[in-house]
Scaffold this motif. Structure first.
Motif, PDB file in Angstrom:
ATOM      1  N   ASN A 114       0.806  -1.214   0.000  1.00 39.79           N
ATOM      2  CA  ASN A 114       0.000   0.000   0.000  1.00 39.79           C
ATOM      3  C   ASN A 114       0.845   1.274   0.000  1.00 39.79           C
ATOM      4  O   ASN A 114       0.448   2.297  -0.542  1.00 39.79           O
ATOM      5  CB  ASN A 114      -0.950   0.020   1.215  1.00 39.79           C
ATOM      6  CG  ASN A 114      -2.039  -1.029   1.094  1.00 39.79           C
ATOM      7  OD1 ASN A 114      -2.352  -1.500  -0.001  1.00 39.79           O
ATOM      8  ND2 ASN A 114      -2.624  -1.403   2.222  1.00 39.79           N
ATOM      9  N   HIS A 115       2.028   1.191   0.616  1.00 37.32           N
ATOM     10  CA  HIS A 115       2.932   2.339   0.616  1.00 37.32           C
ATOM     11  C   HIS A 115       3.673   2.498  -0.709  1.00 37.32           C
ATOM     12  O   HIS A 115       3.973   3.604  -1.154  1.00 37.32           O
ATOM     13  CB  HIS A 115       3.950   2.215   1.753  1.00 37.32           C
ATOM     14  CG  HIS A 115       3.435   2.676   3.078  1.00 37.32           C
ATOM     15  ND1 HIS A 115       2.710   1.853   3.914  1.00 37.32           N
ATOM     16  CD2 HIS A 115       3.515   3.891   3.694  1.00 37.32           C
ATOM     17  CE1 HIS A 115       2.381   2.533   5.002  1.00 37.32           C
ATOM     18  NE2 HIS A 115       2.853   3.767   4.894  1.00 37.32           N
ATOM     19  N   ILE A 116       3.964   1.360  -1.332  1.00 39.49           N
ATOM     20  CA  ILE A 116       4.746   1.388  -2.585  1.00 39.49           C
ATOM     21  C   ILE A 116       3.879   1.721  -3.781  1.00 39.49           C
ATOM     22  O   ILE A 116       4.314   2.459  -4.695  1.00 39.49           O
ATOM     23  CB  ILE A 116       5.450   0.021  -2.810  1.00 39.49           C
ATOM     24  CG1 ILE A 116       6.513  -0.198  -1.740  1.00 39.49           C
ATOM     25  CG2 ILE A 116       6.079  -0.045  -4.190  1.00 39.49           C
ATOM     26  CD1 ILE A 116       7.171  -1.568  -1.802  1.00 39.49           C
ATOM     27  N   THR A 117       2.648   1.233  -3.812  1.00 41.97           N
ATOM     28  CA  THR A 117       1.763   1.378  -4.985  1.00 41.97           C
ATOM     29  C   THR A 117       1.615   2.820  -5.462  1.00 41.97           C
ATOM     30  O   THR A 117       1.716   3.083  -6.683  1.00 41.97           O
ATOM     31  CB  THR A 117       0.371   0.783  -4.676  1.00 41.97           C
ATOM     32  OG1 THR A 117       0.536  -0.590  -4.323  1.00 41.97           O
ATOM     33  CG2 THR A 117      -0.533   0.880  -5.899  1.00 41.97           C
ATOM     34  N   PRO A 118       1.366   3.820  -4.581  1.00 36.54           N
ATOM     35  CA  PRO A 118       1.233   5.203  -5.045  1.00 36.54           C
ATOM     36  C   PRO A 118       2.454   5.718  -5.802  1.00 36.54           C
ATOM     37  O   PRO A 118       2.347   6.474  -6.763  1.00 36.54           O
ATOM     38  CB  PRO A 118       0.998   6.003  -3.755  1.00 36.54           C
ATOM     39  CG  PRO A 118       0.420   5.005  -2.804  1.00 36.54           C
ATOM     40  CD  PRO A 118       1.110   3.730  -3.140  1.00 36.54           C
TER      41      PRO A 118
END
Length: 474
Positions: A466-470
């Motif tokens: 969730n932190h990497i996706t953006p």
């Protein structure tokens, strides 16, 4: 949490380098010095470690915890630090006198005399507890990094054949002595020069009572950790001891990234408990999740490549002990479990008496098992005893601390089951690869493991995703 992540990132980077260095030194020493010399070094170091524990294991955990609790109170901190330094000095004198008396008639006297330098460096001059307590990991990590690199270079330069055992022992002593001396400079810069007003006979006597549980625990711990090597040497299994000790060192190397978690979090959890904050439980849950994510692939991955690893890493002399190495991989799991129970629950909550009891029972259990098994299965006996005593130690500790925190729920839960499933799938996929290329198996194993964690929606993996996706969408 940001401080914890930063400290762990720093420590993890250091542990990666520390992990790489033994991949050079252990294979090199296994081939150059051979099992016999390594057995002698292991025996002498084990005996020396017991005497080092009279000072270090008796005070380091307590001292680190005290510094962590008092770091915001400068005057109280300085007074406490100087009284601890004096107390450690007096214990050091006692330890050295007893050590000299015992080694005088040893057949390894020349090696023990060098070990005496190691003992002095590790007791009188060690102040790493102060900087760890203040969470100044950068200074400690950089110092340790220099030690490891310089030590490796000295080994490659001065240990060339089986006659260079004494050089190897000298290198181990010097690479502790000089860095510990160098740390005294920033210590005195922070706390100032010693003054008569800092020292108190009353406080010294109080320290005896405060440190006593740690002191007993330190002695028992070192006996627990080293009695196997002493018994093996007394049974004239020097060659086997060299093999056994190299395997045990390797497991410690693979545990290094996991051990870093406990080293970093112990002072932080202590501070939170001292300030009566409730965040400590959240940190323990987070860290145990992280420890399992590391522990499972390291253990199962190492088992799946053990055949190639032992031959390549240690040399052909060690290949006949492949089963010994495979059996010992269980110690990586027990070591991970110990990190959660001891470093993050027992020490911060001041439950040393519980640990002392568990350690005493487990030590007696281990000694009995070693004596019972060594004449039946040889060097496999001490390893079986080690594994069984580790499970006994953790079982007693978990049972005795259940009213403070339910460690069983932290360890046995649905999320950890997902991690285990991912590890098992990785293990079977690696074993389907017919190629003997160890590097290929490692890459395939890592990809499969990460993919399975993502598919199973493991908690920490989901947060990271969730932190990497953006960032990937940008």
């Amino acid at each position: 949490m940001k401080d914890i992540i930063r400290n762990y990132s720093l420590n993890f980077g250091y542990q990666i380098i520390v992990l790489l260095i033994p991949f050079i030194s252990i294979p090199y020493l296994s081939r150059v010095l051979g099992p016999n010399n390594l057995g002698v070094e292991s025996f002498t170091t084990s005996l020396t470690s017991i005497f080092i524990s009279i000072v270090n294991a008796g005070t380091i955990i307590y001292s680190t915890r005290q510094v962590a609790a008092l770091k915001s109170k400068k005057e109280l901190l300085v007074t406490e630090v100087y009284n601890i330094v004096l107390f450690r000095f007096l214990l050091g004198l006692i330890s050295i006198i007893i050590f000299i008396f015992i080694i005088l008639h040893s057949k390894y006297l020349n090696i023990f005399l060098v070990q005496l330098v190691f003992l002095i460096a590790s007791t009188f001059l060690d102040c790493t507890w102060y900087f760890i307590g203040k969470e100044n990991f950068k200074l400690v990590v950089l110092r340790n990094l220099v030690i490891k690199i310089v030590g490796l270079l000295l080994i490659l330069q001065f240990v060339k054949n089986q006659n260079d055992l004494i050089n190897y022992v000298w290198i181990n002593a010097i690479t502790v002595l000089i860095p510990n001396i160098s740390l005294l400079i920033p210590l005195f810069k922070e706390i100032g020069k010693p003054k008569r007003v800092y020292f108190s006979f009353r406080r010294l006597t109080e320290l005896i009572g405060d440190i006593y549980p740690f002191f007993i625990m330190g002695i028992i711990t070192q006996v627990y950790m080293n009695i196997d090597k002493i018994i093996v040497e007394r049974n004239n299994l020097i060659y086997e001891l060299g093999v056994y000790s190299q395997f045990i060192k390797s497991y410690s190397v693979f545990l290094a990234p996991i051990t870093a978690v406990g080293t970093i979090l112990m002072p932080r959890i202590t501070t939170l408990i001292a300030d009566k904050k409730e965040d400590s439980n959240k940190i323990i849950f987070f860290s145990s999740n992280f420890i399992f994510i590391l522990c499972i692939p390291i253990s199962l991955g190492l088992l799946s490549i053990s055949n190639e690893f032992v031959s390549l890493f240690y040399g052909k002399e060690f290949s006949e002990y492949l089963l010994l190495f495979q059996l010992g991989i269980i110690l990586i799991f027990t070591g991970s479990l110990s990190n959660i129970v001891v470093q993050q629950v027992i020490y911060p909550n001041k439950l040393e008496k519980i640990y002392n009891f568990a350690l005493t029972i487990s030590s007696i259990f281990r000694i009995i098992l070693i004596i019972a098994f060594i004449n039946i299965v040889g060097i496999y006996g001490p390893l079986i005893a080690y594994i069984m005593s580790e499970f006994a130690l953790m079982s007693i500790s978990i049972y005795k601390t259940k009213k403070y925190i339910d460690i069983f729920k932290i360890i046995i839960n649905f999320n950890n089951l997902k991690i285990v499933i991912a590890g098992i799938v990785m293990f079977f996929i690696i074993n389907l690869v017919n190629q003997n290329l160890m590097s290929l198996k490692i890459i395939i194993g890592a990809v499969v493991y990460i993919f399975m964690l993502y598919i199973l929606k493991e908690n920490l993996s989901v947060k990271i995703t969730n932190h990497i996706t953006p960032f990937l969408k940008r």
